[in-house]
Design an enzyme around this catalytic site. Structure first.
Site, PDB file in Angstrom:
ATOM      1  N   HIS A  36     -12.736  63.831  76.406  1.00  0.00           N
ATOM      2  CA  HIS A  36     -12.403  64.011  74.988  1.00  0.00           C
ATOM      3  C   HIS A  36     -12.197  65.499  74.691  1.00  0.00           C
ATOM      4  CE1 HIS A  36     -15.049  60.236  74.201  1.00  0.00           C
ATOM      5  NE2 HIS A  36     -13.782  59.880  73.986  1.00  0.00           N
ATOM      6  N   LYS A  60     -20.303  47.642  65.562  1.00  0.00           N
ATOM      7  CA  LYS A  60     -20.413  47.954  66.990  1.00  0.00           C
ATOM      8  C   LYS A  60     -21.734  48.678  67.248  1.00  0.00           C
ATOM      9  CE  LYS A  60     -17.536  50.168  70.522  1.00  0.00           C
ATOM     10  NZ  LYS A  60     -16.347  51.002  70.691  1.00  0.00           N
ATOM     11  N   ARG A 109      -5.305  57.967  79.689  1.00  0.00           N
ATOM     12  CA  ARG A 109      -5.922  58.167  81.010  1.00  0.00           C
ATOM     13  C   ARG A 109      -5.147  57.467  82.106  1.00  0.00           C
ATOM     14  NH1 ARG A 109     -11.615  56.195  78.873  1.00  0.00           N
ATOM     15  NH2 ARG A 109     -10.094  54.763  77.978  1.00  0.00           N
ATOM     16  N   SER A 146     -16.729  56.988  77.687  1.00  0.00           N
ATOM     17  CA  SER A 146     -18.098  57.053  77.142  1.00  0.00           C
ATOM     18  C   SER A 146     -18.916  55.872  77.642  1.00  0.00           C
ATOM     19  CB  SER A 146     -18.064  57.029  75.611  1.00  0.00           C
ATOM     20  OG  SER A 146     -17.366  58.136  75.116  1.00  0.00           O
TER      21      SER A 146
HETATM   22  O1  PNS Z   1     -12.849  55.815  70.935  1.00  0.00           O
HETATM   23  P1  PNS Z   1     -12.226  54.487  70.554  1.00  0.00           P
HETATM   24  O2  PNS Z   1     -13.311  53.505  70.152  1.00  0.00           O
HETATM   25  O3  PNS Z   1     -11.324  53.958  71.628  1.00  0.00           O
HETATM   26  O4  PNS Z   1     -11.318  54.770  69.265  1.00  0.00           O
HETATM   27  C1  PNS Z   1     -10.563  53.742  68.667  1.00  0.00           C
HETATM   28  C2  PNS Z   1     -10.058  54.177  67.283  1.00  0.00           C
HETATM   29  C3  PNS Z   1     -11.216  54.657  66.422  1.00  0.00           C
HETATM   30  C4  PNS Z   1      -9.079  55.288  67.432  1.00  0.00           C
HETATM   31  C5  PNS Z   1      -9.380  52.934  66.650  1.00  0.00           C
HETATM   32  O5  PNS Z   1     -10.202  51.832  66.809  1.00  0.00           O
HETATM   33  C6  PNS Z   1      -9.060  53.114  65.183  1.00  0.00           C
HETATM   34  O6  PNS Z   1      -8.166  53.846  64.825  1.00  0.00           O
HETATM   35  N1  PNS Z   1      -9.860  52.448  64.317  1.00  0.00           N
HETATM   36  C7  PNS Z   1      -9.745  52.528  62.891  1.00  0.00           C
HETATM   37  C8  PNS Z   1      -9.334  51.198  62.277  1.00  0.00           C
HETATM   38  C9  PNS Z   1      -7.817  51.056  62.263  1.00  0.00           C
HETATM   39  O7  PNS Z   1      -7.108  51.871  61.744  1.00  0.00           O
HETATM   40  N2  PNS Z   1      -7.365  49.949  62.886  1.00  0.00           N
HETATM   41  C10 PNS Z   1      -5.972  49.651  63.000  1.00  0.00           C
HETATM   42  C11 PNS Z   1      -5.365  50.340  64.215  1.00  0.00           C
HETATM   43  S1  PNS Z   1      -3.655  50.019  64.339  1.00  0.00           S
END
Ligand code: PNS
Length: 178
Positions: A36, A60, A109, A146
């Site tokens: 990150h 979560k 990645r 993570s």
């Molecule tokens: O570190 P992560 O858990 O892979 O991050 C995922 C994240 C937070 C980037 C994604 O889940 C997100 O943007 N969540 C916010 C909710 C949202 O906007 N959902 C619609 C996505 S198209």
């Protein structure tokens, strides 16, 4: 600030955003890894302002609270003057709209990341014309997540070099409490 009109020859649809050079690096960051950090640092080298936004996800289960994750991110990005840490719940595009952010920066990645990331990128563009800029992960960290860090640390494996030293200490403390 200048509003940019689409070039006359453009066939693509453009929103005509003000070119505010502020981007967001969103994620769970439970906890922040060196992977990150590599993306955040590189984004900070390209864009004027980088907002790292921690998702508040009550459904979560996480190892660290949002406050702890934000605090760790603040500590490990302290040397970058143009990086700030924030938190959000709900849709990322709403966070972007509320903060004048027109683009998301994500690290890729492996090909396995691509499908889901592309889906989210296309959906975010569809919903609010928020763009997504992908950066390829540093090969030193392309296997890193993570979740894996937590799993390895939980079973006593060595994750030094994969997370910042501060996070390493916090991981050891948290897992010792359990
Ligand atoms: O570190 P992560 O858990 O892979 O991050 C995922 C994240 C937070 C980037 C994604 O889940 C997100 O943007 N969540 C916010 C909710 C949202 O906007 N959902 C619609 C996505 S198209």
């Amino acid at each position: 600030m200048t509003l940019v009109s689409p070039p006359k020859s453009s066939t693509g649809e453009q929103k005509g955003w003000e070119r505010v050079p502020r981007v967001v690096c969103p994620g769970s960051f439970d906890p922040v890894t060196n992977g990150h950090l590599d993306i955040i640092a590189r984004a900070a080298g390209v864009y004027d302002e980088v907002v790292v936004a921690v998702l508040i996800n009550v459904t979560k289960q996480s190892l660290f609270t949002v406050d702890e994750r934000v605090e760790m991110l603040q500590q490990v990005t302290g040397q970058y003057a143009n990086v700030t840490i924030d938190r959000f719940h709900g849709l990322l595009v709403d966070f972007c709209a509320a903060n004048g952010i027109s683009a998301v920066v994500k690290g890729l990645r492996a090909v396995s990341d691509f499908e889901y990331e592309m889906q989210m990128a296309q959906m975010n563009y569809r919903m609010a014309k928020v763009e997504t800029m992908f950066m390829t992960a540093n090969p030193d960290y392309s296997f890193l997540s993570s979740s894996l860090v937590k799993e390895i640390a939980r079973y006593g494996g060595d994750v030094s070099g994969l997370v910042p030293d501060l996070v390493l200490g916090r991981l050891r403390e948290r897992l010792a409490e359990k």
